[in-house]
Motif scaffolding. Structure first.
Motif, PDB file in Angstrom:
ATOM      1  N   GLY A  23       0.785  -1.229   0.000  1.00 47.72           N
ATOM      2  CA  GLY A  23       0.000   0.000   0.000  1.00 47.72           C
ATOM      3  C   GLY A  23       0.819   1.282   0.000  1.00 47.72           C
ATOM      4  N   ARG A  24       2.129   1.195   0.092  1.00 45.13           N
ATOM      5  CA  ARG A  24       2.963   2.401   0.073  1.00 45.13           C
ATOM      6  C   ARG A  24       3.111   2.895  -1.362  1.00 45.13           C
ATOM      7  N   TYR A  25       3.310   4.196  -1.497  1.00 47.29           N
ATOM      8  CA  TYR A  25       3.450   4.807  -2.813  1.00 47.29           C
ATOM      9  C   TYR A  25       4.902   4.776  -3.261  1.00 47.29           C
ATOM     10  N   PHE A  26       5.116   4.551  -4.593  1.00 45.93           N
ATOM     11  CA  PHE A  26       6.457   4.476  -5.151  1.00 45.93           C
ATOM     12  C   PHE A  26       6.481   5.163  -6.507  1.00 45.93           C
ATOM     13  N   CYS A  27       7.690   5.566  -6.932  1.00 41.88           N
ATOM     14  CA  CYS A  27       7.873   6.160  -8.253  1.00 41.88           C
ATOM     15  C   CYS A  27       7.969   5.036  -9.294  1.00 41.88           C
ATOM     16  N   GLN A  28       8.042   5.434 -10.549  1.00 45.99           N
ATOM     17  CA  GLN A  28       8.062   4.451 -11.630  1.00 45.99           C
ATOM     18  C   GLN A  28       9.283   3.544 -11.548  1.00 45.99           C
ATOM     19  N   GLU A  29      10.405   4.072 -11.105  1.00 41.46           N
ATOM     20  CA  GLU A  29      11.635   3.296 -11.003  1.00 41.46           C
ATOM     21  C   GLU A  29      11.533   2.203  -9.932  1.00 41.46           C
ATOM     22  N   CYS A  30      10.773   2.450  -8.890  1.00 44.97           N
ATOM     23  CA  CYS A  30      10.688   1.519  -7.765  1.00 44.97           C
ATOM     24  C   CYS A  30       9.594   0.463  -7.930  1.00 44.97           C
ATOM     25  N   LEU A  31       8.703   0.637  -8.891  1.00 39.64           N
ATOM     26  CA  LEU A  31       7.580  -0.291  -9.064  1.00 39.64           C
ATOM     27  C   LEU A  31       7.861  -1.308 -10.165  1.00 39.64           C
ATOM     28  N   ILE A  32       7.275  -2.483 -10.005  1.00 42.38           N
ATOM     29  CA  ILE A  32       7.339  -3.545 -11.002  1.00 42.38           C
ATOM     30  C   ILE A  32       5.905  -3.847 -11.425  1.00 42.38           C
ATOM     31  N   ASP A  33       5.696  -4.009 -12.725  1.00 39.67           N
ATOM     32  CA  ASP A  33       4.362  -4.328 -13.236  1.00 39.67           C
ATOM     33  C   ASP A  33       4.052  -5.796 -12.998  1.00 39.67           C
ATOM     34  N   GLY A  34       2.963  -6.039 -12.291  1.00 37.26           N
ATOM     35  CA  GLY A  34       2.444  -7.395 -12.191  1.00 37.26           C
ATOM     36  C   GLY A  34       1.469  -7.612 -13.340  1.00 37.26           C
ATOM     37  N   LYS A  35       0.765  -8.721 -13.322  1.00 36.68           N
ATOM     38  CA  LYS A  35      -0.220  -8.975 -14.381  1.00 36.68           C
ATOM     39  C   LYS A  35      -1.372  -7.982 -14.323  1.00 36.68           C
ATOM     40  N   GLU A  36      -1.705  -7.541 -13.106  1.00 36.35           N
ATOM     41  CA  GLU A  36      -2.845  -6.627 -12.964  1.00 36.35           C
ATOM     42  C   GLU A  36      -2.489  -5.370 -12.176  1.00 36.35           C
ATOM     43  N   MET A  49       3.177 -10.819  -5.832  1.00 34.29           N
ATOM     44  CA  MET A  49       3.146 -10.629  -7.281  1.00 34.29           C
ATOM     45  C   MET A  49       3.295 -11.976  -8.004  1.00 34.29           C
ATOM     46  N   ASN A  50       4.185 -12.829  -7.531  1.00 30.16           N
ATOM     47  CA  ASN A  50       4.363 -14.148  -8.151  1.00 30.16           C
ATOM     48  C   ASN A  50       3.104 -14.995  -8.032  1.00 30.16           C
ATOM     49  N   GLN A  51       2.423 -14.908  -6.888  1.00 32.75           N
ATOM     50  CA  GLN A  51       1.158 -15.637  -6.718  1.00 32.75           C
ATOM     51  C   GLN A  51       0.111 -15.114  -7.691  1.00 32.75           C
ATOM     52  N   GLU A  52       0.088 -13.794  -7.878  1.00 32.19           N
ATOM     53  CA  GLU A  52      -0.855 -13.199  -8.831  1.00 32.19           C
ATOM     54  C   GLU A  52      -0.558 -13.692 -10.245  1.00 32.19           C
ATOM     55  N   ASN A  53       0.719 -13.728 -10.612  1.00 34.52           N
ATOM     56  CA  ASN A  53       1.093 -14.185 -11.954  1.00 34.52           C
ATOM     57  C   ASN A  53       0.683 -15.632 -12.183  1.00 34.52           C
ATOM     58  N   VAL A  54       0.889 -16.477 -11.185  1.00 35.23           N
ATOM     59  CA  VAL A  54       0.494 -17.885 -11.298  1.00 35.23           C
ATOM     60  C   VAL A  54      -1.018 -17.999 -11.433  1.00 35.23           C
ATOM     61  N   ARG A  55      -1.742 -17.219 -10.652  1.00 36.04           N
ATOM     62  CA  ARG A  55      -3.207 -17.245 -10.702  1.00 36.04           C
ATOM     63  C   ARG A  55      -3.712 -16.807 -12.073  1.00 36.04           C
ATOM     64  N   PHE A  56      -3.110 -15.769 -12.644  1.00 40.14           N
ATOM     65  CA  PHE A  56      -3.551 -15.284 -13.950  1.00 40.14           C
ATOM     66  C   PHE A  56      -3.196 -16.258 -15.067  1.00 40.14           C
ATOM     67  N   GLU A  57      -2.081 -16.973 -14.935  1.00 37.84           N
ATOM     68  CA  GLU A  57      -1.725 -17.954 -15.955  1.00 37.84           C
ATOM     69  C   GLU A  57      -2.613 -19.186 -15.867  1.00 37.84           C
ATOM     70  N   ALA A  58      -3.064 -19.528 -14.670  1.00 32.96           N
ATOM     71  CA  ALA A  58      -3.908 -20.717 -14.489  1.00 32.96           C
ATOM     72  C   ALA A  58      -5.365 -20.444 -14.830  1.00 32.96           C
ATOM     73  N   ALA A  59      -5.787 -19.179 -14.796  1.00 33.02           N
ATOM     74  CA  ALA A  59      -7.200 -18.852 -15.007  1.00 33.02           C
ATOM     75  C   ALA A  59      -7.721 -19.298 -16.370  1.00 33.02           C
ATOM     76  N   PRO A  60      -7.036 -19.019 -17.487  1.00 28.85           N
ATOM     77  CA  PRO A  60      -7.578 -19.479 -18.771  1.00 28.85           C
ATOM     78  C   PRO A  60      -7.696 -20.997 -18.855  1.00 28.85           C
ATOM     79  N   LYS A  61      -6.736 -21.709 -18.263  1.00 26.59           N
ATOM     80  CA  LYS A  61      -6.789 -23.172 -18.292  1.00 26.59           C
ATOM     81  C   LYS A  61      -8.003 -23.671 -17.513  1.00 26.59           C
ATOM     82  N   SER A  62      -8.227 -23.089 -16.322  1.00 30.44           N
ATOM     83  CA  SER A  62      -9.366 -23.538 -15.523  1.00 30.44           C
ATOM     84  C   SER A  62     -10.675 -23.157 -16.192  1.00 30.44           C
ATOM     85  N   ASN A  63     -10.723 -22.002 -16.880  1.00 31.27           N
ATOM     86  CA  ASN A  63     -11.935 -21.607 -17.594  1.00 31.27           C
ATOM     87  C   ASN A  63     -12.233 -22.572 -18.734  1.00 31.27           C
ATOM     88  N   SER A  64     -11.196 -22.986 -19.476  1.00 29.71           N
ATOM     89  CA  SER A  64     -11.441 -23.913 -20.576  1.00 29.71           C
ATOM     90  C   SER A  64     -11.854 -25.278 -20.047  1.00 29.71           C
TER      91      SER A  64
END
Length: 153
Positions: A23-36, A49-64
């Motif tokens: 929840g802390r604020y950071f500049c563009q240099e300090c932030l990393i883009d996650g999937k969302e 962030m890694n858990q989010e990435n895994v969840r987003f990669e698994a979502a299309p598979k579970s939807n299909s």
């Protein structure tokens, strides 16, 4: 400018966004883009962030998989209903043929149930073709996709 609008690590810079994890604020240099969302470079935030990435990669598979499961359930229901309808139609058609065709004109009355069975099998194949082509591609799949998009499934 307020404290929240400055980077947590570089107070002289304006912040881009808050870290989704801490929840802390950071500049563009300090932030990393996650999937969302954006995440800072702290270890705990990187794990989130890694858990989010895994969840987003698994979502299309579970939807299909869910989509295929729903299609199989729909197929079972379809074939159960078609079997009942065509079974009743076969009996009614056989009775109708025995009533409509006088027995003295038929040398082998055994052919009447076979004839009605062939007619019912033709209806079944026609219904199956309609289900596999028109119903699947134009009606049912679109309905399921709309439910997925609306988040109802």
């Amino acid at each position: 400018m307020g404290e929240r609008e400055r980077c947590f690590i570089h107070p002289e810079r304006n912040s881009l966004a808050p870290c989704h994890s801490c929840g802390r604020y950071f500049c563009q240099e300090c932030l990393i883009d996650g999937k969302e969302y954006y995440y800072c470079r702290e270890e705990q935030c990187q794990l989130v962030m890694n858990q989010e990435n895994v969840r987003f990669e698994a979502a299309p598979k579970s939807n299909s998989i869910l989509f295929e499961q729903k299609w199989r359930e729909n197929a079972k229901s379809f074939y159960r209903k078609m079997s009942i309808i065509l079974g009743v139609a076969w009996v009614l058609l056989t009775v109708f043929l025995f009533i409509a065709v006088p027995s003295y004109k038929v040398q082998h009355p055994v052919w009447l149930p076979v004839l009605s069975l062939i007619i019912c099998l033709k209806w079944f194949i026609l219904a199956w073709l309609i289900r596999v082509t028109i119903y699947k591609h134009f009606i049912w799949e679109r309905r399921i996709v709309r439910k997925f998009q609306a988040g109802q499934l």
